[in-house]
Write a protein that holds these residues in place. Sequence first.
Motif, PDB file in Angstrom:
ATOM      1  N   VAL A 107      -9.191  55.559 -78.409  1.00  0.00           N
ATOM      2  CA  VAL A 107      -9.849  56.806 -78.121  1.00  0.00           C
ATOM      3  C   VAL A 107      -8.875  57.983 -77.625  1.00  0.00           C
ATOM      4  O   VAL A 107      -9.004  59.244 -77.604  1.00  0.00           O
ATOM      5  N   SER A 108      -7.721  57.422 -76.875  1.00  0.00           N
ATOM      6  CA  SER A 108      -6.907  58.461 -76.392  1.00  0.00           C
ATOM      7  C   SER A 108      -6.062  59.371 -77.185  1.00  0.00           C
ATOM      8  O   SER A 108      -5.987  60.431 -76.829  1.00  0.00           O
ATOM      9  N   ALA A 109      -6.139  58.867 -78.424  1.00  0.00           N
ATOM     10  CA  ALA A 109      -5.703  59.702 -79.600  1.00  0.00           C
ATOM     11  C   ALA A 109      -6.248  60.920 -79.795  1.00  0.00           C
ATOM     12  O   ALA A 109      -5.757  61.696 -80.578  1.00  0.00           O
ATOM     13  N   PHE A 110      -7.364  60.865 -79.494  1.00  0.00           N
ATOM     14  CA  PHE A 110      -8.307  62.210 -79.790  1.00  0.00           C
ATOM     15  C   PHE A 110      -8.381  63.214 -78.672  1.00  0.00           C
ATOM     16  O   PHE A 110      -8.852  64.344 -78.688  1.00  0.00           O
ATOM     17  N   GLY A 111      -7.535  63.040 -77.692  1.00  0.00           N
ATOM     18  CA  GLY A 111      -7.461  63.950 -76.599  1.00  0.00           C
ATOM     19  C   GLY A 111      -6.833  65.462 -77.045  1.00  0.00           C
ATOM     20  O   GLY A 111      -7.395  66.327 -76.121  1.00  0.00           O
ATOM     21  N   ARG A 120     -10.582  72.722 -86.683  1.00  0.00           N
ATOM     22  CA  ARG A 120      -9.004  72.794 -87.382  1.00  0.00           C
ATOM     23  C   ARG A 120      -8.200  71.460 -86.981  1.00  0.00           C
ATOM     24  O   ARG A 120      -7.636  70.964 -87.613  1.00  0.00           O
ATOM     25  N   SER A 121      -8.095  71.462 -85.430  1.00  0.00           N
ATOM     26  CA  SER A 121      -7.428  70.443 -84.891  1.00  0.00           C
ATOM     27  C   SER A 121      -7.824  69.032 -85.471  1.00  0.00           C
ATOM     28  O   SER A 121      -7.168  68.013 -85.528  1.00  0.00           O
ATOM     29  N   GLY A 122      -9.280  68.847 -85.514  1.00  0.00           N
ATOM     30  CA  GLY A 122      -9.704  67.556 -86.080  1.00  0.00           C
ATOM     31  C   GLY A 122      -9.502  67.284 -87.293  1.00  0.00           C
ATOM     32  O   GLY A 122      -9.105  66.023 -87.660  1.00  0.00           O
ATOM     33  N   LEU A 123      -9.402  68.264 -88.333  1.00  0.00           N
ATOM     34  CA  LEU A 123      -8.978  68.039 -89.763  1.00  0.00           C
ATOM     35  C   LEU A 123      -7.268  67.917 -89.759  1.00  0.00           C
ATOM     36  O   LEU A 123      -7.284  67.114 -90.717  1.00  0.00           O
ATOM     37  N   LEU A 124      -6.509  68.237 -89.135  1.00  0.00           N
ATOM     38  CA  LEU A 124      -5.268  68.129 -89.189  1.00  0.00           C
ATOM     39  C   LEU A 124      -4.856  66.605 -88.693  1.00  0.00           C
ATOM     40  O   LEU A 124      -4.293  65.975 -89.101  1.00  0.00           O
ATOM     41  N   SER A 153      -3.512  63.554 -91.024  1.00  0.00           N
ATOM     42  CA  SER A 153      -2.288  62.575 -90.407  1.00  0.00           C
ATOM     43  C   SER A 153      -2.765  61.067 -90.238  1.00  0.00           C
ATOM     44  O   SER A 153      -1.709  60.380 -90.800  1.00  0.00           O
ATOM     45  N   LEU A 154      -4.048  60.717 -90.117  1.00  0.00           N
ATOM     46  CA  LEU A 154      -4.338  59.525 -90.683  1.00  0.00           C
ATOM     47  C   LEU A 154      -4.141  59.003 -91.729  1.00  0.00           C
ATOM     48  O   LEU A 154      -3.934  57.993 -92.250  1.00  0.00           O
ATOM     49  N   LEU A 155      -4.736  59.844 -92.771  1.00  0.00           N
ATOM     50  CA  LEU A 155      -4.426  59.611 -94.118  1.00  0.00           C
ATOM     51  C   LEU A 155      -3.134  59.689 -94.660  1.00  0.00           C
ATOM     52  O   LEU A 155      -2.975  58.773 -95.542  1.00  0.00           O
ATOM     53  N   GLN A 174      -7.889  49.137 -84.848  1.00  0.00           N
ATOM     54  CA  GLN A 174      -8.464  49.891 -83.959  1.00  0.00           C
ATOM     55  C   GLN A 174      -9.452  49.240 -83.368  1.00  0.00           C
ATOM     56  O   GLN A 174      -9.957  48.153 -83.581  1.00  0.00           O
ATOM     57  N   SER A 175      -9.666  49.779 -82.312  1.00  0.00           N
ATOM     58  CA  SER A 175     -10.894  49.416 -81.165  1.00  0.00           C
ATOM     59  C   SER A 175     -12.356  49.992 -81.858  1.00  0.00           C
ATOM     60  O   SER A 175     -12.298  50.782 -82.685  1.00  0.00           O
ATOM     61  N   GLU A 176     -13.382  49.282 -81.668  1.00  0.00           N
ATOM     62  CA  GLU A 176     -14.576  49.695 -82.248  1.00  0.00           C
ATOM     63  C   GLU A 176     -15.042  50.946 -81.568  1.00  0.00           C
ATOM     64  O   GLU A 176     -15.600  51.721 -82.095  1.00  0.00           O
ATOM     65  N   GLU A 177     -14.469  51.082 -80.355  1.00  0.00           N
ATOM     66  CA  GLU A 177     -14.947  52.393 -79.714  1.00  0.00           C
ATOM     67  C   GLU A 177     -14.145  53.609 -80.378  1.00  0.00           C
ATOM     68  O   GLU A 177     -14.673  54.992 -80.624  1.00  0.00           O
ATOM     69  N   CYS A 178     -12.963  53.345 -80.994  1.00  0.00           N
ATOM     70  CA  CYS A 178     -12.122  54.277 -81.721  1.00  0.00           C
ATOM     71  C   CYS A 178     -12.887  54.574 -82.778  1.00  0.00           C
ATOM     72  O   CYS A 178     -12.878  55.709 -83.496  1.00  0.00           O
ATOM     73  N   ALA A 179     -13.396  53.377 -83.778  1.00  0.00           N
ATOM     74  CA  ALA A 179     -13.880  53.679 -84.969  1.00  0.00           C
ATOM     75  C   ALA A 179     -15.213  54.571 -84.726  1.00  0.00           C
ATOM     76  O   ALA A 179     -15.569  55.404 -85.495  1.00  0.00           O
ATOM     77  N   ILE A 180     -15.884  54.519 -83.637  1.00  0.00           N
ATOM     78  CA  ILE A 180     -17.315  55.246 -83.406  1.00  0.00           C
ATOM     79  C   ILE A 180     -16.635  56.444 -83.114  1.00  0.00           C
ATOM     80  O   ILE A 180     -17.449  57.614 -83.698  1.00  0.00           O
ATOM     81  N   ALA A 181     -15.735  56.824 -82.539  1.00  0.00           N
ATOM     82  CA  ALA A 181     -15.119  58.223 -82.314  1.00  0.00           C
ATOM     83  C   ALA A 181     -14.749  58.886 -83.605  1.00  0.00           C
ATOM     84  O   ALA A 181     -14.806  60.105 -83.834  1.00  0.00           O
ATOM     85  N   CYS A 182     -14.061  57.875 -84.484  1.00  0.00           N
ATOM     86  CA  CYS A 182     -13.636  58.547 -85.915  1.00  0.00           C
ATOM     87  C   CYS A 182     -14.953  59.010 -86.465  1.00  0.00           C
ATOM     88  O   CYS A 182     -14.857  60.099 -87.411  1.00  0.00           O
TER      89      CYS A 182
END
Length: 328
Positions: free
Chosen positions: A103-107, A113-117, A121-123, A181-189
Amino acid sequence: MATNNSVTKNQKTNIVVITGNDETFQNLLSIIQKSDDCGELSGITRSVESIIEQLQTTQLPHMQQITPLPQNFSLTLDDYNRLNSVKLSYDIAFRPTTAKQTVSAFGHINDRRSGLLYSTSLLYDLGMKLITFIRSIPEFEFLNEQDRFILFKYNSPLVLYMRICLCYDINRDLVFDPEAQSEECAIACKQLSQYCYGEQLDLASTQLFRSIKNVTDDDPIILQLMLIILTFTKSLSVENIVENEQATFINSKQVDEAQSIYASLLFRYMIKKYSTYYQAARQYSQLIQKILQTQMLIRTFQQFFQEQLVDTRDDELNPIMKSILGLH
């Protein structure tokens, strides 16, 4: 259409058995293997549905149709080798190359807009792995450079979506790759997706993921083969070529033949999986219908990106992703 079926009923098992030289099933095989419309998903769907309707005319109520498998419908040793090669290529291409995402990647995300960008990047990372996978397919590598470029550029949004669908976990209701990824990260995604795209678009996507997984019985082999089949789909590319006045295919027939190899392999794999022509044809048709629905949803996503990320700079969004998303 006339058929020469001999329909009998096994009194012990209560199962209808169709034998004989069945013209209906031969037509179905010809549609899956070599069709003038093999590059057209909608054409395949209409043709298969027509065959299913003919099958239903000979089906007794609440019975299952069974017919002996002709040799040309059975999986051969070469088929099994090809299936194993596809699975190995997929595993190699999509294996994690970095530490698990957290989840640190979402900081740095502070608005839509920043979320879409960040999503793009993941795509992009996923797209690079997809290129590795597709280029491991001999029939793709045999194509000339221009045809490979056209197929990947215009078909990659749909193929990327199907790859994401492969990672959808029905039980968790999450797109979750436990190795990456961690499950916590998947939930954040998932929460990021709802925030960036809105609950309605996110819900439509989730429902489609779930229905595709149900239609395929959550069988990764089916979706891995679909990644290849969709890559070779001309109908998706041609429409964009006309719209953007781009160069067309140099060897259209070779593209058709490449797709036909894997469409035929998928259908015969499904016959093996479901044991009957009828059920395989039914599942195949339903899967193609879901793909067409996915195509429509992808266009909605592309329009959304074009509205939200207009005038994005190259240092904000990779030029390759700009091209794929149609952000000219």
